[in-house]
Design an enzyme around this catalytic site. Structure first.
Site, PDB file in Angstrom:
ATOM      1  N   LYS A  46      21.030  14.607  15.097  1.00 23.71           N
ATOM      2  CA  LYS A  46      21.669  15.795  15.684  1.00 23.71           C
ATOM      3  C   LYS A  46      20.678  16.952  15.794  1.00 23.71           C
ATOM      4  O   LYS A  46      20.609  17.652  16.809  1.00 23.71           O
ATOM      5  CB  LYS A  46      22.870  16.182  14.820  1.00 23.71           C
ATOM      6  CG  LYS A  46      23.473  17.518  15.138  1.00 23.71           C
ATOM      7  CD  LYS A  46      24.014  17.552  16.552  1.00 23.71           C
ATOM      8  CE  LYS A  46      24.311  18.954  16.973  1.00 23.71           C
ATOM      9  NZ  LYS A  46      25.689  19.240  17.169  1.00 23.71           N
ATOM     10  N   CYS A  71      24.264  26.626  17.809  1.00 21.97           N
ATOM     11  CA  CYS A  71      23.630  25.323  17.601  1.00 21.97           C
ATOM     12  C   CYS A  71      22.142  25.345  17.903  1.00 21.97           C
ATOM     13  O   CYS A  71      21.307  25.185  17.027  1.00 21.97           O
ATOM     14  CB  CYS A  71      24.322  24.296  18.482  1.00 21.97           C
ATOM     15  SG  CYS A  71      26.102  24.443  18.375  1.00 21.97           S
TER      16      CYS A  71
END
Ligand code: SAJ
Length: 414
Positions: free
Chosen positions: A211, A265
């Protein structure tokens, strides 16, 4: 009916909880904010995301989704809380730790604990460690290293794009990585029950790194576009035309420059890699620095344009971190607007059509008034409604277009 307890009802937790509730699970959504809990229990939502309101309403009305400030016994626990960083870009795991402590008393043998929050490598193992400390009764010899723990722990990073969350929650491929093979299998079976994308199995550390690598990949590529935009400005080349032309090469796909990189993010996750391996991350760190420098470059452009005008009125179009959402986290547009205000560059008229709330430092204006009154129009977010502005209305203005919606030579403005 399997019971799922979702901890954290934000941009990931709430869509996940409401989706599961409409897919045959009995879901308890948990949030520390009583206002959020109250809103959801009324069938309403506290964030802007297309179609989420319909899904939450349906889930709550059917009785499959309830919200509470406290967790309760369940078969599966999903942690979807924020993982910000502290000053110095140090990962802040206090919300993950708090969620783990909150769920630990409710665990029973056979339960599965999934971490969905984007996290530094090692966080899923840390959760297992914390649970082992709180509930030694669940580990054969009271130690987290025991292979035969009665609780399963896995990481399954969320990968959905704000603005398309509901579609991507179901359609995206998912990576699942357990702290042991049994945990991986349990988590894989769970996601298979509601995801149409492929479920790819690995271990917890690889899933965590995967990720972080995905978001760093994007950060690096946006940094390249942002650096090119500054170079092109210096060399008087239209960056938007340049990218359009270069992207006609079959193996080139340059991303779009902008006022900087926002959101929780991409502007955050690369630092988790840098923190874990500071000496090995020159490129990842530099990309972050390039993107973080872009908002100030935009401010300087506005200062330069405003310096030639008496009492300039500056219209800041958009405050969110990207188009057609209300999310202000790490937003370069908001940062730029605040910086212009504090430097008293002129009268600032900010317009953010996705927000109803106002700010203590400045009011929000409707688009029409901003276009009428501003001398300088600073386009910060490419919201659909801004794309619809009739270019004729911009002809008398100084336009600083950080998103390229009016600035390519094929634009009607040129
Ligand atoms: N941006 C640019 N130029 C571009 C693309 C984006 O300047 O060409 C800017 C946007 O304006 C925004 C920021 O980057 O400020 C981030 O936007 P984004 O659309 O690239 O990504 P996010 O933060 O909304 O979502 C990302 C996604 N990750 C990847 O695409 C690799 C999403 O799939 C993740 O689930 C999400 O991060 C997350 O939660 O980690």
């Amino acid at each position: 009916m399997e019971r799922v307890c979702v901890l954290g009802l934000g941009y990931i937790g709430l869509p996940t909880a409401s989706l599961l509730a409409t897919k045959g699970f009995s879901v308890l959504g948990v949030d520390v904010d009583p206002d959020v809990v109250g809103t959801i229990n009324r069938g309403d939502i506290h964030i802007v995301e297309p179609d989420l309101d319909i899904l939450v309403k349906a889930a709550v009305q059917s009785g499959s989704l309830k919200a509470s400030t406290e967790p309760a016994a369940a078969d599966i626990f999903i942690i979807a809380v924020p993982t910000p960083f502290k000053p110095g870009h140090i990962p802040n795991l206090e919300y993950v730790d708090a969620a783990t402590h909150a769920l630990a008393p409710h665990l029973r043998p056979g339960n599965l604990v999934i971490l969905e929050s984007t996290s530094p490598v090692g966080t899923t193992e840390r959760i297992r460690e914390l649970v082992a400390q709180a509930r030694p009764d669940l580990f054969t010899q009271g130690k987290p290293s025991d292979r035969d723990s009665q609780i399963f722990f896995a990481h399954c990073p969320e990968r959905v794009l704000p603005g398309h969350i509901l579609r991507e929650l179901v359609g995206n491929d998912r990576i699942v990585g357990g702290v042991d093979p049994g945990s991986t299998d349990r988590a894989r079976d769970f996601y298979r029950s509601f995801v149409s994308g492929e479920i790819l199995s690995t271990d917890a550390r690889t899933a965590e790194m995967c990720k972080l690598a995905e978001n760093s990949f994007r950060d690096l590529n946006i940094a390249f576009a942002n650096e090119l935009s500054v170079v092109c400005d210096r060399l008087s080349i239209n960056i938007w035309d340049l990218i359009r032309l270069a992207n006609r090469h079959p193996r080139v796909n340059i991303l779009q420059p902008g006022p900087g990189v926002g959101g929780h993010c991409i502007a955050v996750d690369p630092w988790f890699i840098v923190h874990s391996a500071p000496r090995e991350t020159r490129l990842i760190r530099t990309a972050r620095e390039v993107n973080d420098a872009k908002p100030m470059w935009v401010v300087e452009k506005v200062v330069e344009s405003a310096s030639g005008l008496p009492d300039p009125v500056i219209g800041c179009l958009g405050l969110s971190f990207k188009a057609d959402i209300d999310d202000l986290r790490e937003s370069p547009a908001l940062w730029i607007t605040r910086e212009l205000l504090s430097r008293r560059v002129g009268r600032i008229m900010a317009c953010e059509p996705n927000l109803t709330r106002s700010f203590k430092e400045f009011p929000l204006y409707d688009l029409d008034s901003v276009i009428k009154e501003a001398d300088i129009l600073l386009l910060l977010v490419d919201h659909k409604v801004f794309r619809k502005i009739d270019p004729v209305r911009l002809r008398e203005k100084v336009v600083i277009d950080t998103r390229g919606i009016w600035s390519s030579t094929s634009s009607p403005l040129q």
